[in-house]
Design an enzyme around this catalytic site. Structure first.
Site, short mmCIF file in Angstrom:
data_model
loop_
_atom_site.label_atom_id
_atom_site.label_comp_id
_atom_site.label_asym_id
_atom_site.label_seq_id
_atom_site.Cartn_x
_atom_site.Cartn_y
_atom_site.Cartn_z
N ASP A 16 0.86 -1.20 0.00
CA ASP A 16 0.00 0.00 0.00
C ASP A 16 0.89 1.24 0.00
O ASP A 16 1.75 1.38 0.87
CB ASP A 16 -0.89 0.03 1.25
CG ASP A 16 -1.90 -1.10 1.28
OD1 ASP A 16 -2.23 -1.63 0.19
OD2 ASP A 16 -2.36 -1.47 2.38
N LYS A 43 -5.41 -8.46 0.84
CA LYS A 43 -6.28 -9.16 1.78
C LYS A 43 -5.68 -10.47 2.27
O LYS A 43 -5.75 -10.80 3.46
CB LYS A 43 -7.63 -9.43 1.13
CG LYS A 43 -8.47 -8.17 0.98
CD LYS A 43 -9.74 -8.44 0.19
CE LYS A 43 -10.49 -7.17 -0.06
NZ LYS A 43 -10.95 -6.53 1.19
N ALA A 45 -2.49 -11.39 2.54
CA ALA A 45 -1.40 -11.13 3.48
C ALA A 45 -1.95 -10.66 4.82
O ALA A 45 -1.50 -11.10 5.88
CB ALA A 45 -0.44 -10.11 2.89
N ASN A 46 -2.94 -9.77 4.77
CA ASN A 46 -3.52 -9.27 6.03
C ASN A 46 -4.12 -10.42 6.84
O ASN A 46 -3.95 -10.50 8.05
CB ASN A 46 -4.64 -8.25 5.74
CG ASN A 46 -4.12 -6.99 5.08
OD1 ASN A 46 -2.93 -6.71 5.10
ND2 ASN A 46 -5.03 -6.22 4.48
N ASN A 187 -18.80 -9.43 3.42
CA ASN A 187 -19.33 -8.30 4.18
C ASN A 187 -20.66 -7.91 3.52
O ASN A 187 -21.13 -8.60 2.60
CB ASN A 187 -18.32 -7.15 4.28
CG ASN A 187 -18.02 -6.51 2.93
OD1 ASN A 187 -18.73 -6.73 1.95
ND2 ASN A 187 -16.97 -5.72 2.87
N ASP A 245 -9.84 3.67 12.86
CA ASP A 245 -9.65 3.32 11.46
C ASP A 245 -10.13 1.88 11.27
O ASP A 245 -9.54 0.95 11.83
CB ASP A 245 -8.15 3.46 11.11
CG ASP A 245 -7.83 3.02 9.69
OD1 ASP A 245 -8.77 2.76 8.91
OD2 ASP A 245 -6.63 2.93 9.35
N ASP A 251 -10.47 -8.34 7.26
CA ASP A 251 -9.35 -9.29 7.18
C ASP A 251 -8.99 -9.81 8.58
O ASP A 251 -8.64 -10.98 8.74
CB ASP A 251 -8.12 -8.62 6.54
CG ASP A 251 -8.37 -8.24 5.09
OD1 ASP A 251 -9.22 -8.89 4.45
OD2 ASP A 251 -7.73 -7.29 4.60
N SER A 281 -8.95 -4.27 16.15
CA SER A 281 -8.12 -3.77 15.03
C SER A 281 -8.56 -2.38 14.58
O SER A 281 -7.84 -1.71 13.85
CB SER A 281 -8.18 -4.73 13.84
OG SER A 281 -9.37 -4.50 13.09
N GLY A 286 -4.11 1.84 10.34
CA GLY A 286 -3.39 0.86 9.54
C GLY A 286 -4.13 -0.46 9.48
O GLY A 286 -5.18 -0.64 10.12
P1 ADP Z 1 -15.05 -5.08 6.00
O1 ADP Z 1 -13.86 -4.53 6.72
O2 ADP Z 1 -14.72 -6.19 5.06
O3 ADP Z 1 -15.94 -4.03 5.38
P2 ADP Z 1 -16.93 -5.22 8.22
O4 ADP Z 1 -17.04 -3.73 8.14
O5 ADP Z 1 -18.17 -6.02 8.17
O6 ADP Z 1 -15.95 -5.81 7.11
O7 ADP Z 1 -16.13 -5.55 9.56
C1 ADP Z 1 -15.68 -6.84 9.88
C2 ADP Z 1 -15.88 -7.10 11.35
O8 ADP Z 1 -15.13 -6.12 12.10
C3 ADP Z 1 -17.30 -6.97 11.86
O9 ADP Z 1 -18.00 -8.18 11.67
C4 ADP Z 1 -17.08 -6.64 13.31
O10 ADP Z 1 -16.79 -7.82 14.04
C5 ADP Z 1 -15.81 -5.80 13.30
N1 ADP Z 1 -16.12 -4.35 13.25
C6 ADP Z 1 -16.04 -3.53 12.17
N2 ADP Z 1 -16.39 -2.27 12.49
C7 ADP Z 1 -16.69 -2.30 13.81
C8 ADP Z 1 -17.12 -1.30 14.75
N3 ADP Z 1 -17.34 -0.03 14.38
N4 ADP Z 1 -17.35 -1.70 16.04
C9 ADP Z 1 -17.14 -2.98 16.43
N5 ADP Z 1 -16.73 -3.94 15.58
C10 ADP Z 1 -16.51 -3.61 14.30
#
Ligand code: ADP
Length: 306
Positions: A16, A43, A45-46, A187, A245, A251, A281, A286
């Site tokens: 990236d 994705k 690698a992550n 997702n 973030d 991932d 995360s 990042g």
């Molecule tokens: P992507 O990153 O592929 O768009 P999601 O947005 O669905 O996937 O997020 C993946 C997972 O990360 C969710 O199922 C949830 O467990 C966690 N997550 C994402 N955003 C949040 C948030 N704002 N609060 C709590 N958990 C989150």
């Protein structure tokens, strides 16, 4: 002691290249950017890094270019303790890169050049059979050629190896082919493309899962951002965080879930754990850099799951 779960990720590795700028240059114009950051991404690698951070024995099956980014990608995996013996350097092709431009409003423009990721073949997968055949779970996505993913799903199924398929980036797929996977984890956007139905709330997500199951997918988990995840018709709530973030949360979810499922937790507990791992995360900037280690995860789990 129980042995470590063994995870194989057959997927992408990118670099990236994020440039922060006050505004985007006009055609023909050169301007100074504000800041630049180089990060390891892709994705596949992550997901491999998330699985490794959760304490698994991880092997990556991937292709990088024979350039400095390819070298750096392999060194990064090695530093983290990920097996790179099936990461192939491809002459004459660049490593996958994602030049990302972010303006002062936080708006981003992203280009992805697939580079060597697009050269990963079914033969590369079969050549990695020694690691694949001893894996607890094989993780696959769509940043490598579709044919390679489908053949890998078929190969794993024929040999009784469990698979997790993350249909990302979103694309229309033959559900029979996607149904080769034990778990399909989109997702909301990917679920919409896969099913052809809107997924704007839990109710619609449930209908979508039903349709995907009728189409031949056995176990579907839709990740719902701040709403956690839906497994079949069971909603597994998320953990409250104040995200900084959310890039890479999906991932983090996939990579950690592979480990939790392989560790013998029930599906519902494994998903709940992956919800927490992904939520954590989002607390720092990042992708790979924001994935916590097993110790931090375990202490948060003890604190929050009670
Ligand atoms: P992507 O990153 O592929 O768009 P999601 O947005 O669905 O996937 O997020 C993946 C997972 O990360 C969710 O199922 C949830 O467990 C966690 N997550 C994402 N955003 C949040 C948030 N704002 N609060 C709590 N958990 C989150």
């Amino acid at each position: 002691m129980k042995r470590m779960p063994r995870i194989v990720v057959i997927g992408s590795a990118n670099i990236d290249l994020t440039t922060f700028t006050d505004r985007f240059p006009r055609p023909g114009e050169t301007i100074f950017g504000r800041d630049f950051s180089l990060g390891f991404g892709g994705k596949g690698a992550n997901q491999a890094v998330a699985a490794r951070n959760c304490g698994a024995d991880v092997a990556m099956v991937a292709r990088v270019g024979d350039d400095m980014f390819g070298e750096a990608t392999i060194q990064n995996f090695k530093k983290l303790g990920i097996d790179t013996s099936r990461v192939l350097m491809t002459p004459g092709v660049s490593t996958g890169v994602a030049p990302i431009f972010v303006d002062s409003a936080g708006q981003n423009r992203i280009l992805v050049v697939k580079g060597a990721n697009d050269r990963l073949t079914p033969e590369d997968v079969y050549a990695a059979k020694d690691v694949i055949l001893r894996a607890d779970k094989v993780v696959l996505g769509l940043e490598i050629p579709l044919l390679t993913t489908i053949k890998a799903l078929q190969y794993a199924k024929e040999h009784g190896i469990g698979t997790i398929f993350n249909p990302a980036p979103a694309q229309i797929l033959d559900l029979k082919e996607a149904g080769l996977a034990d778990y399909v984890i989109p997702n909301e956007t990917e679920a919409e493309i896969l099913s052809g139905m809107p997924v704007r709330n839990l109710d619609e997500a449930r209908q979508c899962v039903r349709k995907l199951q009728e189409g031949g997918l056995s176990r579907v988990i839709v990740t719902l951002g701040a709403n956690g995840a839906l497994f079949g018709d069971q909603h597994i709530g998320s953990f409250a965080v104040e995200p900084v973030d959310t890039t890479g949360a999906g991932d983090a979810f996939i990579g950690s879930l592979a480990v939790f499922l392989s560790s013998g937790y029930s599906e519902l507990e494994a998903i709940s754990r992956a919800n927490l791992y992904a939520a954590l995360s989002t607390l720092s900037i990042g992708t790979q850099k924001s994935f916590v280690d097993a110790e931090r995860f375990n202490s948060e789990w003890r604190r929050r799951s009670g």
